[in-house]
Write a protein that holds these residues in place. Structure first.
Motif, short mmCIF file in Angstrom:
data_model
loop_
_atom_site.label_atom_id
_atom_site.label_comp_id
_atom_site.label_asym_id
_atom_site.label_seq_id
_atom_site.Cartn_x
_atom_site.Cartn_y
_atom_site.Cartn_z
N GLY B 149 1.20 -1.42 0.27
CA GLY B 149 -0.01 0.36 -0.27
C GLY B 149 1.04 1.61 -0.02
O GLY B 149 0.56 1.95 0.13
N LEU B 150 2.51 1.29 -0.09
CA LEU B 150 2.85 2.19 0.25
C LEU B 150 3.78 2.39 -1.76
O LEU B 150 3.98 1.66 -2.05
N LEU B 151 4.02 4.16 -1.59
CA LEU B 151 4.10 3.95 -3.02
C LEU B 151 5.44 4.09 -3.54
O LEU B 151 6.04 4.47 -2.43
N LEU B 152 5.92 2.84 -3.88
CA LEU B 152 7.66 2.70 -4.46
C LEU B 152 8.21 4.11 -4.79
O LEU B 152 7.50 4.61 -5.38
N ALA B 153 9.43 4.44 -4.60
CA ALA B 153 10.40 5.15 -4.86
C ALA B 153 10.71 5.05 -6.64
O ALA B 153 10.08 4.64 -6.71
N PRO B 154 10.50 6.56 -6.83
CA PRO B 154 10.91 6.59 -8.61
C PRO B 154 11.54 5.80 -8.54
O PRO B 154 11.56 5.20 -9.71
N ASP B 155 12.96 5.40 -8.44
CA ASP B 155 13.59 4.11 -8.97
C ASP B 155 13.38 3.27 -8.37
O ASP B 155 14.14 2.08 -9.50
N LEU B 156 12.33 3.09 -7.87
CA LEU B 156 12.08 1.12 -8.07
C LEU B 156 10.83 1.61 -8.88
O LEU B 156 9.99 0.05 -9.17
N GLN B 157 10.37 1.76 -9.22
CA GLN B 157 9.28 2.20 -10.94
C GLN B 157 9.83 1.79 -12.25
O GLN B 157 10.62 1.97 -12.79
N PRO B 158 8.56 0.87 -12.31
CA PRO B 158 9.35 0.35 -14.26
C PRO B 158 9.72 1.13 -15.19
O PRO B 158 10.36 1.29 -16.23
N GLY B 159 8.46 2.36 -15.11
CA GLY B 159 8.74 3.56 -15.55
C GLY B 159 8.88 4.99 -15.55
O GLY B 159 9.14 5.40 -13.96
N THR B 160 9.14 5.88 -15.98
CA THR B 160 9.48 7.22 -15.64
C THR B 160 9.15 8.41 -15.55
O THR B 160 9.10 9.31 -15.42
N GLY B 161 8.00 8.48 -16.77
CA GLY B 161 6.79 9.07 -16.71
C GLY B 161 8.01 10.51 -17.53
O GLY B 161 6.79 11.68 -16.99
N SER B 162 9.12 10.35 -17.92
CA SER B 162 9.12 11.88 -18.98
C SER B 162 9.08 11.17 -19.79
O SER B 162 9.45 10.42 -20.51
N TRP B 163 9.12 12.37 -20.94
CA TRP B 163 9.47 11.94 -22.50
C TRP B 163 10.94 12.75 -22.81
O TRP B 163 11.39 13.82 -21.93
N ASP B 164 10.89 12.23 -23.44
CA ASP B 164 13.16 11.97 -23.49
C ASP B 164 12.21 12.37 -25.37
O ASP B 164 12.27 11.95 -26.06
N ALA B 165 14.02 13.09 -25.77
CA ALA B 165 14.21 12.43 -27.21
C ALA B 165 15.40 12.79 -27.84
O ALA B 165 15.93 12.67 -26.79
N LEU B 166 15.45 11.93 -28.33
CA LEU B 166 17.07 10.98 -28.58
C LEU B 166 17.38 11.29 -30.02
O LEU B 166 16.78 11.28 -30.80
N GLY B 167 18.68 11.32 -30.38
CA GLY B 167 18.92 11.58 -31.70
C GLY B 167 19.79 10.33 -31.56
O GLY B 167 21.03 10.40 -30.74
N ASN B 168 20.92 9.53 -33.03
CA ASN B 168 21.66 9.36 -32.99
C ASN B 168 22.73 8.73 -34.03
O ASN B 168 22.27 9.33 -35.23
N LEU B 169 24.01 8.52 -34.49
CA LEU B 169 24.79 8.18 -35.20
C LEU B 169 25.09 6.45 -35.00
O LEU B 169 25.76 6.55 -34.26
N ILE B 170 25.25 6.53 -36.40
CA ILE B 170 25.64 5.18 -36.68
C ILE B 170 26.14 4.45 -37.68
O ILE B 170 26.17 5.02 -38.81
N TRP B 171 27.78 4.46 -37.40
CA TRP B 171 28.78 4.01 -38.79
C TRP B 171 29.38 2.85 -38.44
O TRP B 171 30.07 1.87 -37.73
N LEU B 172 29.02 2.62 -39.80
CA LEU B 172 29.36 0.68 -39.79
C LEU B 172 30.75 0.91 -41.10
O LEU B 172 30.46 1.38 -41.66
#
Lengths: 379, 304
Positions: B149-172
């Motif tokens: 019944g106690l809310l677990l700390a954020p670092d024990l949750q499966p999700g983050t709740g935040s939107w993030d933007a990603l960018g990547n470069l792949i070099w083969l």
């Protein structure tokens, strides 16, 4: 309503940091001669204040230069109401009553016709101002006319004695390990391990006295472990310190030991006893869930001052060894700028009282449902 | 052969790892070496990731930690679809399990965050291939799991709740030395946003993250298919987190990990991969529980 602070009064914080560190007089640790009391370094004088909280007459002794404030009931064991005055240059004696009894910071009469008797402590504590403002309603500040907010503490929930929805589960039990087999050292010992330790004269240190024996506990260790299960003169007790609220106390533990439960209420530590796994709130001052719910622990008198001040008071005092059995960097404070950053309150609180800076250390006394805070600037 | 070799690099490039934040163990997709590169129309990877987080480190000094153990286990499903030869879309979904153990054990599991990624191959040749991608981490993961019944700390949750933007470069880069040694490098940058915690009473933002991962491999062809042993190096730097726009101490740092593994493509359609990784250098802000080791096992399926 819950708050997170967004205001910084940087000048006030810096000023108070200077006061707490005793910078006003830290070049001169000596004392004046009896013929020249004015030569006592500013801030290191002991000041005595007589006041009333919840209708109970109390006396406080403190020194801003040595960073201590202690408080006791003025009513003595025989029922008489005593008057007190400060005593200078007679450490560890800090005050004297109107019958000639002279007391130390633990309220023990070291000299006088009632030598050996003890004043009744108020069990007041020193802590961050924001903790006082969020745990107690209608808080008064000594020397000011304002009164804090009321009616912000929700009702207790179910079998808990605190509002369950305000309890947060941060980590597992004993993830912050208590010290269960404390070792103590003094400067009188060979090898002088204290000199080789991170301990500084300006560090804050909690002290507990049982009979003639005193044990000291540095904040540098308490910040990492929060609980020390100790014993003095066959009296088992636990020192409980919450780095988030800056509050430290000590209570009798019987045959059990206390650990860090990983729970917080109002950003304050909730210890648990290992015998019954009952949960206790340090600042509510009782068991709040479990087999021993409603039990109020018997407290010991605690005094807190700088390590340099403790050495002024007592010869070769025994202090908790940094050889704790855990490998930690005790030279580092584990919470960054938390102690001085008024905006850094890491977990939810019920009320933010902005009359004082959030991280100002104050001494607070709660009696008969009334709470009053005493600023170090008053001493 | 060329297609098959590139396929293996695709497999190695896709490596999504769980975040190790200051408090260790927030959901999976925040710690990315993502580089989905498919040569067939469809590429599907199902992987299992086990991340042991037991080392207590202050700065670059390892402290004794006999009390607290953490681990994050994740199951990832990645689906990539190739469009018009040079374009590709990737979706990554996750199921995350968190556990912390001291004198009792707290655990939590559920849907983790999701990633959608688009990539464009702007250089295509027999020896050198370059991809540029961008996307979003979508906070669909669970953030309100409880224990008794106690809310677990954020670092024990499966999700983050935040939107993030990603960018990547792949070099083969194939066949560095005649027909020997292939190198795949993925650079990823993640820009984070804040989320609300503790029943919307606290704003929390994970630190922005930069990731550089290089994989050195050589493929051997035989009767059992294509076997590719590889060595992996991974450099990661995160800025400290912010709590109510204040720096959250004991967060952020720099890590260098070294790993090794084996990829086995036993048919053009199906392959297996196993990877293990250890930290070789870290410098952390304050004191943090951090990665002790990591294991990943993957099943790869390529479909026309």
């Amino acid at each position: 309503m819950k708050y997170f602070p967004f205001h910084i009064n940087l000048l006030t914080v810096l000023s108070l940091v200077l006061l707490f560190s005793g910078c006003a007089s830290d070049d001169d640790l000596g004392f004046s001669t009896p013929d020249d009391p004015d030569a006592i370094p500013r801030g290191r004088n002991v000041q005595v204040v007589e006041d009333e909280v919840g209708g109970v007459p109390i006396v406080l002794a403190g020194s801003v230069g040595r960073s201590f404030i202690v408080s006791f009931r003025r009513e003595a064991e025989d029922g008489s109401l005593r008057s007190f005055s400060a005593v200078q240059q007679a450490l560890p004696i800090v005050m004297e009553d109107d019958r000639g009894n002279r007391y130390d910071v633990f309220g023990t009469a070291l000299e006088g016709p009632e030598q050996g008797t003890r004043l009744t402590p108020t069990y007041g504590m020193v802590g961050f101002w924001f903790a006082v403002g969020t745990f107690y309603e209608g808080v008064e500040i000594y020397g000011e006319s304002s009164v804090g907010a009321t009616d912000f503490i929700p009702e207790a929930t179910g079998s808990w004695r605190i509002p369950f929805e305000e309890v947060y589960l941060i980590t597992a039990r004993d993830a912050i390990p208590a010290i269960d087999e404390p070792q103590f050292v003094s400067e009188a010992q060979t090898g002088n391990t204290i000199a080789n330790s991170p301990l500084q004269d300006s560090d804050l240190v909690l002290g507990v006295r049982v009979g003639e024996e005193i044990h000291l506990y540095p904040h540098r260790i308490l910040d990492w472990h929060e609980i020390v299960n100790d014993e003095l003169r066959q009296t088992p007790f636990s020192v409980i310190y919450c780095p988030l609220t800056g509050t430290g106390n000590a209570w009798l533990r019987g045959q059990t030991t206390f650990g860090v439960s990983g729970l917080l209420y109002n950003t304050n530590i909730i210890p648990f006893d290992r015998a019954t796994e009952t949960l206790w709130s340090q600042l509510v001052g009782q068991a709040v869930f479990g087999d021993r719910v409603d039990e109020i622990p018997e407290q010991l008198t605690v005094a807190e001052m700088t390590w340099g001040a403790w050495k002024d008071f007592y010869t070769a005092p025994e202090i908790l060894s940094f050889e704790t059995g855990f490998r930690r960097d005790y030279s580092e404070y584990p919470y960054g700028d938390y102690r001085t950053n008024d905006e850094a309150i890491n977990f939810p609180i019920l009320n933010l009282d902005e009359r004082l800076p959030a991280k100002e250390r104050v001494h607070f006394v709660t009696l008969n449902g009334k709470t009053k805070a005493y600023r170090f600037t008053a001493f | 052969m060329k297609t098959t070799l590139l396929l293996i690099f695709c497999t190695l490039a896709v490596h999504i790892q769980a975040q190790t934040c200051s408090c260790a163990g927030t959901p999976l997709t925040n710690n990315l070496g993502v580089g989905a590169v498919a040569t067939t129309n469809w590429h599907v990877q199902l992987s299992y990731d086990h991340h042991q987080i037991t080392d207590l480190v202050s700065g670059n000094e390892t402290l004794e930690n006999g009390f607290t153990k953490r681990q994050t286990t994740s199951t990832l499903l990645q689906v990539s679809r190739r469009f018009k030869e040079r374009w590709q879309a990737t979706l990554i979904a996750s199921w995350v399990g968190q556990e912390v153990e001291a004198s009792n054990t707290l655990s939590s599991s559920g849907i983790g965050d999701m990633i959608i990624l688009g990539q464009y191959q702007f250089l295509q040749s027999d020896k050198t291939n370059l991809f540029l991608g961008g996307g979003l981490k979508i906070p669909i993961g669970a953030t309100q799991n409880e224990e008794n019944g106690l809310l677990l700390a954020p670092d024990l949750q499966p999700g983050t709740g935040s939107w993030d933007a990603l960018g990547n470069l792949i070099w083969l880069q194939n066949r560095i030395f005649k027909d020997f040694l292939d190198i795949q490098t993925v650079l990823t940058y993640r820009k984070t946003t804040a989320t609300e915690r503790f029943n919307n009473t606290q704003s929390y933002r994970f630190g922005d993250e930069f990731l550089w991962q290089s994989v050195f491999s050589q493929t051997f062809s035989g009767k059992v298919g294509l076997v590719t042993p590889f060595i992996l190096t991974r450099f990661r730097h995160t800025r400290p987190d912010e709590r109510n726009e204040q720096t959250a101490f004991n967060t952020g740092g720099t890590w260098l990990n070294l790993g090794t593994g084996l990829s086995w493509q036993f048919t053009p359609t199906v392959g297996l991969q196993a990877t293990g990784m250890l930290p070789v250098y870290r410098h952390l802000e304050g004191t943090q529980l951090t990665s002790s080791y990591r294991l990943n096992f993957a099943l790869n399926i390529n479909l026309k």
